[in-house]
Design an enzyme around this catalytic site. Structure first.
Site, PDB file in Angstrom:
ATOM      1  N   MET A 169      24.299   8.721   2.117  1.00 44.62           N
ATOM      2  CA  MET A 169      24.198  10.027   2.764  1.00 44.62           C
ATOM      3  C   MET A 169      24.565   9.925   4.245  1.00 44.62           C
ATOM      4  SD  MET A 169      23.794  13.145   2.310  1.00 44.62           S
ATOM      5  CE  MET A 169      22.785  13.801   0.978  1.00 44.62           C
ATOM      6  N   GLU A 211       0.808  -1.220   0.000  1.00 42.49           N
ATOM      7  CA  GLU A 211       0.000   0.000   0.000  1.00 42.49           C
ATOM      8  C   GLU A 211       0.844   1.275   0.000  1.00 42.49           C
ATOM      9  OE1 GLU A 211      -0.542  -2.578   1.974  1.00 42.49           O
ATOM     10  OE2 GLU A 211      -2.638  -3.224   1.714  1.00 42.49           O
ATOM     11  N   PHE A 220     -11.471  -6.939  14.279  1.00 38.48           N
ATOM     12  CA  PHE A 220     -10.398  -7.413  13.414  1.00 38.48           C
ATOM     13  C   PHE A 220     -10.037  -6.326  12.382  1.00 38.48           C
ATOM     14  CE2 PHE A 220      -9.108  -9.722   9.466  1.00 38.48           C
ATOM     15  CZ  PHE A 220      -7.850 -10.102   9.926  1.00 38.48           C
ATOM     16  N   GLN A 221      -8.768  -6.023  12.294  1.00 34.50           N
ATOM     17  CA  GLN A 221      -8.235  -5.010  11.376  1.00 34.50           C
ATOM     18  C   GLN A 221      -8.834  -3.619  11.592  1.00 34.50           C
ATOM     19  OE1 GLN A 221      -8.312  -6.757   7.354  1.00 34.50           O
ATOM     20  NE2 GLN A 221      -6.257  -7.537   7.771  1.00 34.50           N
ATOM     21  N   LYS A 264     -17.446  -0.572   6.466  1.00 41.03           N
ATOM     22  CA  LYS A 264     -17.851  -1.581   5.483  1.00 41.03           C
ATOM     23  C   LYS A 264     -19.362  -1.638   5.261  1.00 41.03           C
ATOM     24  CE  LYS A 264     -17.109  -6.383   4.186  1.00 41.03           C
ATOM     25  NZ  LYS A 264     -16.450  -7.656   4.528  1.00 41.03           N
TER      26      LYS A 264
HETATM   27  C1  LIG Z   1      12.479   5.801   5.357  1.00 39.99           C
HETATM   28  C2  LIG Z   1      13.775   6.459   5.684  1.00 39.99           C
HETATM   29  N1  LIG Z   1      14.634   5.862   6.545  1.00 39.99           N
HETATM   30  C3  LIG Z   1      15.834   6.441   6.834  1.00 39.99           C
HETATM   31  C4  LIG Z   1      16.181   7.634   6.258  1.00 39.99           C
HETATM   32  C5  LIG Z   1      17.516   8.286   6.592  1.00 39.99           C
HETATM   33  N2  LIG Z   1      18.373   8.320   5.387  1.00 39.99           N
HETATM   34  C6  LIG Z   1      18.460   9.415   4.602  1.00 39.99           C
HETATM   35  S1  LIG Z   1      19.417   9.170   3.255  1.00 39.99           S
HETATM   36  C7  LIG Z   1      19.753   7.593   3.717  1.00 39.99           C
HETATM   37  C8  LIG Z   1      20.639   6.717   2.880  1.00 39.99           C
HETATM   38  C9  LIG Z   1      20.019   6.366   1.583  1.00 39.99           C
HETATM   39  O1  LIG Z   1      20.782   5.355   0.997  1.00 39.99           O
HETATM   40  P1  LIG Z   1      20.706   5.072  -0.539  1.00 39.99           P
HETATM   41  O2  LIG Z   1      19.307   4.865  -0.964  1.00 39.99           O
HETATM   42  O3  LIG Z   1      21.653   3.967  -0.876  1.00 39.99           O
HETATM   43  O4  LIG Z   1      21.180   6.449  -1.181  1.00 39.99           O
HETATM   44  P2  LIG Z   1      22.630   7.120  -1.226  1.00 39.99           P
HETATM   45  O5  LIG Z   1      22.668   8.152  -0.156  1.00 39.99           O
HETATM   46  O6  LIG Z   1      23.625   6.038  -1.025  1.00 39.99           O
HETATM   47  O7  LIG Z   1      22.685   7.729  -2.570  1.00 39.99           O
HETATM   48  C10 LIG Z   1      19.118   7.282   4.919  1.00 39.99           C
HETATM   49  C11 LIG Z   1      19.227   5.987   5.610  1.00 39.99           C
HETATM   50  C12 LIG Z   1      15.242   8.223   5.376  1.00 39.99           C
HETATM   51  N3  LIG Z   1      15.467   9.406   4.797  1.00 39.99           N
HETATM   52  N4  LIG Z   1      14.072   7.615   5.087  1.00 39.99           N
END
Ligand SMILES: Cc1ncc(C[n+]2csc(CCOP(=O)(O)OP(=O)(O)O)c2C)c(N)n1
Ligand SMILES: [Mg+2]
Lengths: 576, 166
Positions: free
Chosen positions: A483, A49, A111-112, A161
C-alpha cells in the site's frame, strides 16, 4: 464466604460467562494464574501480548461476546496497547486485565511498573485501577457492563499484585456478586425519540435519491435483519462501509457494496449524488467522505447512532437520532408504515436505473496475468472466495490485500468479515483469525494477510498450532509494503523508499512448517485452486499459503487523499 | 493572560463528577486529546463529598461547545454537565498577589486596595500581599491596578460558577 482477590477475579469472570481468555503470565499477575488451573475457563497462552489482545478482538467480532485478555504489568501492559486502541477505534467489546505492582510500590518506579491506567485512558472506553480487593467483583461486573452496552469498547482493569495474592492480607475479601450495576453517570439511550423518528420517516418518503449508509454500528447492534427489512420495504439501495461488510448480503440486488477511498464507483458515486443519506451506525469517517466539503453536497442527512457525540461531529444531520440501530430501525419501519409506507414515495426508477448504469459501466476489473508472470492478487481472492463456504469467516491485515478482500469477497452473512478499520493495525489478521476460530470452531476461518503484516504477528501461529486451532492464512506476498509502494508510485513519482521486503526472506513455507503449520507456496494460476482445496481439508493444524503476487498491481478505484469523492480514479488508465 | 476575558469566546462548563482518584485526569486528558483549550479550571468536593464540581472555562474557538459537552458526557465518572452562558451564571474568582509597596507610598496603596474592595492579608517592609474576591472582570481591573507596582507573584483561582436563580 471468605476468599481472596485472585480467586474472586476468576470467579467473577466465570459468572460473566467467560469461556475463554487469551493471555500470558508474569510477576504481577502470577497469583491469578494459580486459580486458572481449577477454572473451567479455557486459557490460551499467546506468544506476544499483542496477540492476546487481537485474539480477544477477533473472538468478539465473530461471536458478539466480549473478548477477554489477561497479561502482566509493565512491558506486557504496553504490548497490549495496540489492541486496546484498535478495539477503541472499532468499538469492539473487550475486557483486558493487567497485573500491577503491589499497592505499596505504585508510584515508586518499581520493577515492571508503568502507569497503565494513565497510558490507556484515551484508548479505552473506561479503565480502573483496583485499590481494594473488596472492589474486585463489582469492578469486573461494571467492566463487562460498560464494554458490552451502549457503544461497545475496551475496558481495562489494572490489579495490584497484593490484592490478588492469597498470602497477602490485602487480598482478603468477603465474596459477593452484585445483582446490578450502579453507574449513575452511564445511561446509554437505546430507543429513539419518536418525534425525530417520524421526522426521519417523512424525509425518507420525500427523498428522490436516498441511500442507506450502513456502518459497523449495524453489526454491533445486531441490526442486519432490521436493515434488510427497511431496505426491502422501501426499495432503497445500501452501501456497507469497511466495518459493515456483511451487514447486507453482497448478493442482494439492493447492496451496492463498499464506499470510500477504495470503494467501488457505484457505491461512492451513489452517495455523492444522493439527496438523502440515511447513516445508520456509521460515523462519516474521512476514509468514507473524502474531502469533506465536497462530500454528498446535495444530500440531507439522517444520522442514527448510539453515541450522541457522533451526531454532528463531522457532518451536521438534518435529523439526528440517538439510539440503538436495531431498535431505531424497527421503530422507523413502524413510523413509515403509519405514514403510508412505500406507496407514499416518489417514483425512483430514474435513480435506480442511473445506479444500475454505473454498475454496468464501472465494475471492479483487473487484467489476468500473462503465463509465467506472478499471480494477480484479485485472482487469488476470487478463487478463495469461490472455493470456501458461504459463511466462511475472513480476517485481514492492513494494506492492499485488505482492500482487495473487502472489494472482491462476497459477504453474504454478518460477522464473516474481521478487520482493523479505524486504527489500521498491521499484524491484525493472524491473531484475529485465531480468536475468531476459537469463538466459532464450527466455521472455516481464513486470514488474508500481507507479507509485511504477517511478519508482525506470525508467531501466534505457534499458539494456534499448540492449541490445535486450525486457521488458514493466505499471504498475498508481493514482496512489498504494497500500500505504501502504491502511494509512492502514484504520488511520489515512483521514488520507492523503504518498501521492498523480498519474496524469499523469510521463506514463508519453511517458517510456517517450523511453527507447526502446513506450509505451501503457489506461483502460477493453475496451482491456486489445488492449494486452496488442500488447505480446506486440513483440520488439525493451521495452514499457510505463500501466494506470489504481482507487486505492480494497485488498488482501484481510489479517491486520492485530500480529494473529493467526485474525483474518483477508476483504474490505472485514468490517474495521470 | 487574556486581559479581556468577557469576550464571548469563553464559555463556562460546570461538571459534576464522582469524587474518585483519576477523574480530574480523565477530564483534563479529554481536553488535551481532542485539542480543546482550557482557559481556567477550578475543582473541589461539593456538599456531598462523594462528588466534586469542576468549573471549566473553555475557549470555544478551539472546538464547538456541543462536541466538548458530548465527549465529556461519555466519561463514566461524569454525572452531570451544565453549560453556563456568560450572562446566565453567577461567577466568582479569587486573586492573591504580592506586590512591592515601599513604606513611603504604602498609605496610598492601602487606600487603593480598600477602594477596590480588596484586602491586605500580609505585609512586610517592602512587599504586601493582597486578595480580592469578585467577578472575573473586577479581578481584571484590579490586576491592571496592581500592575502599576512591581508584582512579585500573582495567582488567580480560576472561576467558579453556579446557574443564576433570578
Ligand atoms: C503497525 C503499522 N505500521 C505501519 C502501517 C502503515 N502501512 C499501512 S499498509 C502498509 C503496508 C502493508 O504491507 P503488507 O502487509 O505487505 O500489505 P500489502 O499492502 O502489500 O498488501 C503499511 C506499512 C500500518 N498501517 N500499521
Ligand atoms: Mg505486501
Amino acid at each position: 464466604m471468605k476468599t481472596n482477590g485472585g480467586a474472586a477475579l476468576i470467579k467473577a469472570l466465570e459468572l460473566e460467562g467467560v469461556d475463554v481468555m487469551f493471555g500470558l503470565p508474569g510477576g504481577a499477575i502470577l497469583p491469578v494464574y494459580d486459580p486458572i488451573i481449577d477454572s473451567p475457563i479455557r486459557h490460551i497462552l499467546v506468544r506476544h501480548e499483542q496477540g492476546a489482545g487481537h485474539m480477544a478482538e477477533g473472538y468478539a467480532h465473530a461471536t458478539g461476546r466480549p473478548g477477554v485478555a489477561m497479561v502482566t504489568s509493565g512491558p506486557a501492559a504496553t504490548n497490549i496497547i495496540t489492541p486496546l486502541a484498535d478495539a477503541y477505534m472499532d468499538s469492539i467489546p473487550m475486557v483486558v486485565i493487567t497485573g500491577q505492582v503491589g499497592t505499596a510500590g505504585i508510584g515508586t518506579d518499581a520493577f515492571q511498573e508503568v502507569d497503565t491506567v494513565g497510558i490507556t485512558r484515551s484508548i479505552t472506553k473506561h479503565n480502573e485501577l483496583v485499590t481494594r480487593a473488596q472492589d474486585i467483583p463489582r469492578i469486573v461486573r461494571e467492566a463487562f457492563h460498560i464494554a458490552t452496552t451502549g457503544r461497545p469498547g475496551p475496558v481495562l482493569i489494572d490489579i495490584p499484585k497484593d490484592l490478588v495474592d492469597p498470602t497477602n492480607p490485602n487480598s482478603a475479601l468477603d465474596w459477593y456478586w452484585p445483582d446490578s450495576v450502579d453507574l449513575p453517570g452511564y445511561n446509554p439511550r437505546l430507543d429513539g425519540d419518536p418525534e425525530l423518528i417520524e421526522a426521519a420517516a417523512r424525509l425518507i418518503l420525500a427523498a428522490e435519491r436516498p441511500i442507506l449508509y450502513a456502518g459497523g454500528g449495524i453489526l454491533k447492534a445486531r441490526a442486519a435483519e432490521a436493515l434488510l427489512a427497511l431496505a426491502e420495504m422501501l426499495d432503497i439501495p445500501v452501501v456497507t462501509t469497511l466495518m459493515a461488510r456483511g451487514a447486507m448480503p453482497d448478493d442482494h440486488p439492493l447492496c451496492l457494496g463498499m464506499p470510500g477511498m477504495h470503494g467501488n464507483y457505484t457505491a461512492v458515486t451513489a452517495m455523492q449524488e444522493s439527496d438523502l443519506l440515511i447513516a445508520l451506525g456509521s460515523r462519516f469517517d474521512d476514509r468514507v467522505t473524502g474531502k469533506l466539503d465536497g462530500f454528498a453536497a446535495n444530500a440531507k442527512i439522517i444520522h442514527v447512532d448510539i453515541d450522541p457525540a457522533e451526531l454532528g461531529k463531522v457532518r451536521r444531520p438534518d435529523v439526528g437520532i440517538t439510539g440503538d440501530c436495531r431498535l431505531v430501525i424497527t421503530e422507523m419501519i413502524n413510523a413509515l408504515k403509519i405514514l403510508g409506507g412505500a406507496d407514499k414515495q416518489p417514483d425512483r426508477s430514474a435513480w435506480k436505473s442511473t445506479i444500475s448504469g454505473w454498475q454496468e459501466k464501472f465494475p471492479l476489473t483487473y487484467v489476468q496475468s500473462e503465463p509465467g508472470d506472478l499471480l494477480k492478487p484479485q485472482f487469488v481472492l476470487e478463487q478463495l472466495r469461490d472455493n470456501t463456504p458461504d459463511d466462511c469467516i475472513v480476517a485481514s491485515g492492513v494494506g492492499q490485500h485488505q482492500m482487495w478482500t473487502a472489494q472482491y469477497w462476497k459477504f453474504n452473512h454478518p460477522y464473516t468479515w474481521i478487520n482493523s478499520g479505524g486504527l489500521g493495525t498491521m499484524g491484525f489478521a493472524v491473531p484475529a483469525a485465531i480468536g475468531a476460530k476459537v469463538g466459532r470452531p464450527d466455521r472455516m476461518v481464513w486470514a488474508v494477510d500481507g507479507d509485511g503484516c504477517f511478519q508482525m504477528t506470525a508467531q501466534e501461529l505457534v499458539t494456534a498450532a499448540a492449541e490445535r486451532i486450525p486457521v488458514k492464512i493466505a499471504i498475498l506476498n508481493n514482496a512489498y509494503l504494497g500500500m505504501v509502494r502504491q502511494w509512492q508510485e502514484m504520488f511520489y513519482e515512483e521514488r520507492y523508499s523503504e518498501v521492498y521486503l523480498s519474496p524469499d526472506l523469510p521463506d514463508y513455507k519453511m517458517w510456517a512448517e517450523s511453527m507447526g503449520c502446513v506450509g505451501m507456496r503457489v506461483e502460477s494460476p493453475e496451482d491456486v485452486l489445488p492449494a486452496i482445496q488442500r488447505a480446506n481439508e486440513v483440520d488439525d493444524r493451521p495452514v499457510v499459503i505463500d501466494f506470489r503476487t504481482d507487486a505492480r498491481e494497485k488498488v482501484f478505484p481510489m479517491v486520492p487523499s485530500g480529494k473529493s469523492n467526485s474525483d474518483i480514479v477508476v483504474g490505472p488508465e485514468d490517474y495521470r | 493572560m487574556n486581559t479581556n476575558p468577557s469576550v464571548v469566546r469563553h464559555h463556562i462548563i460546570s461538571v459534576l463528577v464522582e469524587n474518585k482518584p483519576g477523574v480530574l485526569a480523565r477530564v483534563s486528558g479529554l481536553f488535551a486529546r481532542r485539542g480543546y483549550n482550557i482557559f481556567s479550571l477550578a475543582v473541589a468536593p461539593t456538599d456531598d463529598d462523594r462528588r466534586s464540581r469542576i468549573t471549566i472555562v473553555v475557549d470555544v474557538e478551539s472546538a464547538p461547545l456541543e462536541q466538548i459537552v458530548k465527549q465529556l458526557d461519555k466519561l463514566i465518572n461524569v454525572l452531570e454537565i451544565d453549560e453556563l452562558a456568560p450572562g446566565d451564571a453567577v461567577e466568582r474568582e479569587l486573586l492573591l498577589a504580592t506586590v512591592e509597596s515601599p513604606q513611603a507610598t504604602r498609605q496610598t496603596f492601602a487606600v487603593q486596595v480598600e477602594v477596590a474592595g480588596a484586602r491586605i492579608l500580609d505585609a512586610g517592609d517592602d512587599t504586601v500581599t493582597v486578595s480580592l474576591e469578585g467577578t472575573p472582570d473586577e479581578l481584571d481591573q484590579f490586576a491592571l491596578l496592581l500592575a502599576t507596582h512591581p508584582v512579585v507573584a500573582l495567582q488567580r483561582t480560576g472561576r467558579v460558577a453556579l446557574p443564576k436563580i433570578g
